[in-house]
Design an enzyme around this catalytic site. Sequence first.
Site, PDB file in Angstrom:
ATOM      1  N   HIS A 187      25.853  73.330  -7.253  1.00 47.98           N
ATOM      2  CA  HIS A 187      27.103  74.087  -7.191  1.00 47.98           C
ATOM      3  C   HIS A 187      28.319  73.174  -7.281  1.00 47.98           C
ATOM      4  O   HIS A 187      29.429  73.595  -6.946  1.00 47.98           O
ATOM      5  CB  HIS A 187      27.148  74.926  -5.911  1.00 47.98           C
ATOM      6  N   ASN A 218      16.895  48.610  37.211  1.00 46.86           N
ATOM      7  CA  ASN A 218      17.389  49.091  35.929  1.00 46.86           C
ATOM      8  C   ASN A 218      16.362  50.084  35.424  1.00 46.86           C
ATOM      9  O   ASN A 218      15.184  49.742  35.353  1.00 46.86           O
ATOM     10  CB  ASN A 218      17.507  47.871  34.991  1.00 46.86           C
ATOM     11  N   GLY A 219      16.774  51.317  35.106  1.00 44.48           N
ATOM     12  CA  GLY A 219      15.813  52.315  34.623  1.00 44.48           C
ATOM     13  C   GLY A 219      15.945  53.606  35.401  1.00 44.48           C
ATOM     14  O   GLY A 219      16.962  53.837  36.067  1.00 44.48           O
ATOM     15  N   LYS A 230      26.941  57.102   8.621  1.00 45.71           N
ATOM     16  CA  LYS A 230      26.628  55.713   8.998  1.00 45.71           C
ATOM     17  C   LYS A 230      26.992  54.775   7.863  1.00 45.71           C
ATOM     18  O   LYS A 230      27.603  53.741   8.060  1.00 45.71           O
ATOM     19  CB  LYS A 230      25.136  55.533   9.325  1.00 45.71           C
ATOM     20  N   GLU A 287      24.460  62.596   8.925  1.00 49.28           N
ATOM     21  CA  GLU A 287      24.586  61.404   9.772  1.00 49.28           C
ATOM     22  C   GLU A 287      24.296  60.134   8.968  1.00 49.28           C
ATOM     23  O   GLU A 287      24.965  59.113   9.147  1.00 49.28           O
ATOM     24  CB  GLU A 287      23.663  61.543  10.990  1.00 49.28           C
ATOM     25  N   CYS A 317      21.778  48.717  33.015  1.00 50.71           N
ATOM     26  CA  CYS A 317      22.276  47.862  34.090  1.00 50.71           C
ATOM     27  C   CYS A 317      21.875  46.413  33.845  1.00 50.71           C
ATOM     28  O   CYS A 317      20.967  46.136  33.065  1.00 50.71           O
ATOM     29  CB  CYS A 317      21.698  48.318  35.409  1.00 50.71           C
ATOM     30  N   ARG A 354      28.287  44.369  28.294  1.00 50.52           N
ATOM     31  CA  ARG A 354      27.491  45.578  28.086  1.00 50.52           C
ATOM     32  C   ARG A 354      28.139  46.800  28.700  1.00 50.52           C
ATOM     33  O   ARG A 354      27.715  47.926  28.456  1.00 50.52           O
ATOM     34  CB  ARG A 354      26.111  45.416  28.741  1.00 50.52           C
ATOM     35  N   TRP A 357      25.181  50.788  35.603  1.00 51.48           N
ATOM     36  CA  TRP A 357      25.702  51.760  34.644  1.00 51.48           C
ATOM     37  C   TRP A 357      25.037  53.065  35.026  1.00 51.48           C
ATOM     38  O   TRP A 357      23.868  53.272  34.772  1.00 51.48           O
ATOM     39  CB  TRP A 357      25.331  51.312  33.223  1.00 51.48           C
ATOM     40  N   LYS A 388      35.729  53.012  19.422  1.00 48.02           N
ATOM     41  CA  LYS A 388      34.513  53.560  20.033  1.00 48.02           C
ATOM     42  C   LYS A 388      34.788  54.901  20.698  1.00 48.02           C
ATOM     43  O   LYS A 388      33.959  55.794  20.690  1.00 48.02           O
ATOM     44  CB  LYS A 388      33.965  52.560  21.056  1.00 48.02           C
ATOM     45  N   GLU A 416      30.942  54.579   7.215  1.00 47.69           N
ATOM     46  CA  GLU A 416      31.813  53.995   8.242  1.00 47.69           C
ATOM     47  C   GLU A 416      31.618  52.493   8.415  1.00 47.69           C
ATOM     48  O   GLU A 416      32.565  51.808   8.775  1.00 47.69           O
ATOM     49  CB  GLU A 416      31.712  54.741   9.571  1.00 47.69           C
TER      50      GLU A 416
HETATM   51  C1  F6R Z   1      30.197  57.675  14.351  1.00 44.35           C
HETATM   52  C2  F6R Z   1      30.799  57.904  15.642  1.00 44.35           C
HETATM   53  C3  F6R Z   1      31.811  58.991  15.782  1.00 44.35           C
HETATM   54  C4  F6R Z   1      31.653  59.699  17.132  1.00 44.35           C
HETATM   55  C5  F6R Z   1      32.810  60.685  17.371  1.00 44.35           C
HETATM   56  C6  F6R Z   1      32.620  61.428  18.656  1.00 44.35           C
HETATM   57  O1  F6R Z   1      29.289  56.630  14.368  1.00 44.35           O
HETATM   58  O2  F6R Z   1      30.484  57.235  16.587  1.00 44.35           O
HETATM   59  O3  F6R Z   1      31.728  59.911  14.742  1.00 44.35           O
HETATM   60  O4  F6R Z   1      30.430  60.364  17.129  1.00 44.35           O
HETATM   61  O5  F6R Z   1      34.024  60.003  17.397  1.00 44.35           O
HETATM   62  O6  F6R Z   1      32.532  60.554  19.730  1.00 44.35           O
HETATM   63  P1  F6R Z   1      31.978  61.010  21.121  1.00 44.35           P
HETATM   64  O7  F6R Z   1      30.523  61.302  20.967  1.00 44.35           O
HETATM   65  O8  F6R Z   1      32.242  59.874  22.044  1.00 44.35           O
HETATM   66  O9  F6R Z   1      32.726  62.249  21.492  1.00 44.35           O
END
Ligand code: F6R
Length: 610
Positions: A506, A101-102, A487, A483, A2, A27, A75, A605, A490
């Site tokens: 393999h 906030n918290g 990272k 992961e 928030c 934000r 939020w 996102k 991407e």
């Molecule tokens: C990678 C990333 C994506 C999401 C995926 C699922 O950094 O952000 O791989 O993890 O698109 O997204 P959510 O968690 O919003 O369902």
Amino acid sequence: MCGIVGYTGPREAGPILMEGLSRLEYRGYDSAGIALVDEEGQMFVEKKAGKLANLSTAIAERTPHSAMGIAHTRWATHGRPNDLNAHPHADCSGKITVIHNGIIENFRELRDGLEARGHRLESETDTEALAHLVEEAYAGDLADAVRAALRRVEGAYAIAVMHRDEHGRLVGARKDVPLIVGLNGEESFIASDVAAILAHTNRVIFLEEGDIADVRPSGVEITNVAGVPQDRAETVIDWSPEVAEKGGFEHFMLKEIHEQPNALRQALAGRVTRDHRIHVPEIEAMIPTLGTITRIELVACGTASYAAQVGASALEAWTGLPARVTVGSEFRYSPPPLDAGTLVIAVTQSGETADTIAPTRLARERGCPIIAVTNTVGSAITREAGAVLFLQAGPEIAVAASKTFVTQVTTLVVLAAAIARIRGSMTEAAEIELAHALRDLPDAAQRALELNAPHASDLARRYVNSRGFMFVGRGATYPAALEGALKLKEISYVHAEGYPAGELKHGPISLLDAECPLVAIATRSSTYDKLISNVMEGRARDARVIAVATEGDLQIERFADDVAWVPATHEAVSSVLAIIPLQLFAYHMAIARGTDVDQPRNLAKSVTVE
Ligand code: F6R
């Protein structure tokens, strides 16, 4: 999280506060509110769900003249995002208003006590309890009352409080959540972020843990919760407005990587008790069902699916039930057998991912009990689930997930332990051992940042011309390899693959040479020795080796060209710490290659289409 802004001084508070909130809009938030004390000493409060424009419209033409006020963008973490739950919250008399906030961890106890003593609480929030606690403690001095109220509160908070009768006075306090005071001669500010007040002043005091700030137009007095004065230095900020939005970091992703200790604190708030027990009230209504399930299916995409892999391992290990992860796009068209004995856990930070929602809906239609794990209150997935666990990580702006990965892992591990305890398949000793590790996890994440952030840029520069990367792990460290590779690819557009280390021989080992380094997640685990053997296979093909290793590992430097150290922790949450140097590595690789870190090409996102 928030946003908080407070003003006291000779100018009109209303426009200053609304402009401050607009600086925090980036934000993300779900509602906003403002409280002003007008010239007659009356409290004016307005709050609205949705965009800031809704609040602006609601107060247009009727904003009172006022020299002090507090304002907030929310939020949601407790209670739906609606007008009633938006901040500020008032006490019974309407004289005291609070923004926060918290998360107040003991808010249920506090609310019950307040209601038993005759207070009327109108919202579903933890924050409202604070306003009433201050009311109970109030005897003519707001700072004294806030200190007394906070002595009864457990949890994380940054707050700003105002009393109608105490002209020109704002009281702020922080614990585990940032809060600053801005100074500008005859006027003062309180804010969650520098961005909110930078248009007015660059003279700032960053409050420290446990500080209570008694803010007047002419300056601030800071004490601890016992009232002992604290000396805090003023900082002159030379950030541009863009840098200020990112809390002084160059990108949101870097800011969010550094927010992880705090995000973990929030994710664990209320879930690990002081006596080291796991507590998940969200699944209490499902206890009879959870006692009879026979299988567990986790559904998720991308990063969330890697976090789900950690959850599946913990669920299998502690419940003895089969548990597996299927990515949403596969689950939907090739669903596993689904019936009332199949618990489905949907993991999605946005709560809006079409590929995760559709299979969850299918599972619900087939009678499966559903638990959702998400960061977004009010999102689509919450309507499909019998129980919802929120990550409480705060908004994540960078497209690449960072703090939502570590909080997904942590929340799923907590959930796995809670289900196992319900089923009687986890011993009390194992639960307590896990709870100790979880309590230590935010500080361990902070240490992992401190160990790696200063060197990550140099490390990336040494590897920037590599053709591709092979990330490997085994058992508990394998999801971190997946992961870490995601990272890197991407955001830096360098090819990277995540593999179980034993699979190298393999096939993928043919890719390894001096231009294709091996990134080995070699933290302390039951498969450590096996992993080292696999690393040796890579070295024999001239591959350079970056190892993520546990502090105190005396032999790893014999096998690795570079070592990224992380603290020791419980194996079940080892990926939370192991991923931190890999996030930093990916970030600095992207910087070195000049790509758009926060908005990588071709990605969004939230993926709301199939
Ligand atoms: C990678 C990333 C994506 C999401 C995926 C699922 O950094 O952000 O791989 O993890 O698109 O997204 P959510 O968690 O919003 O369902």
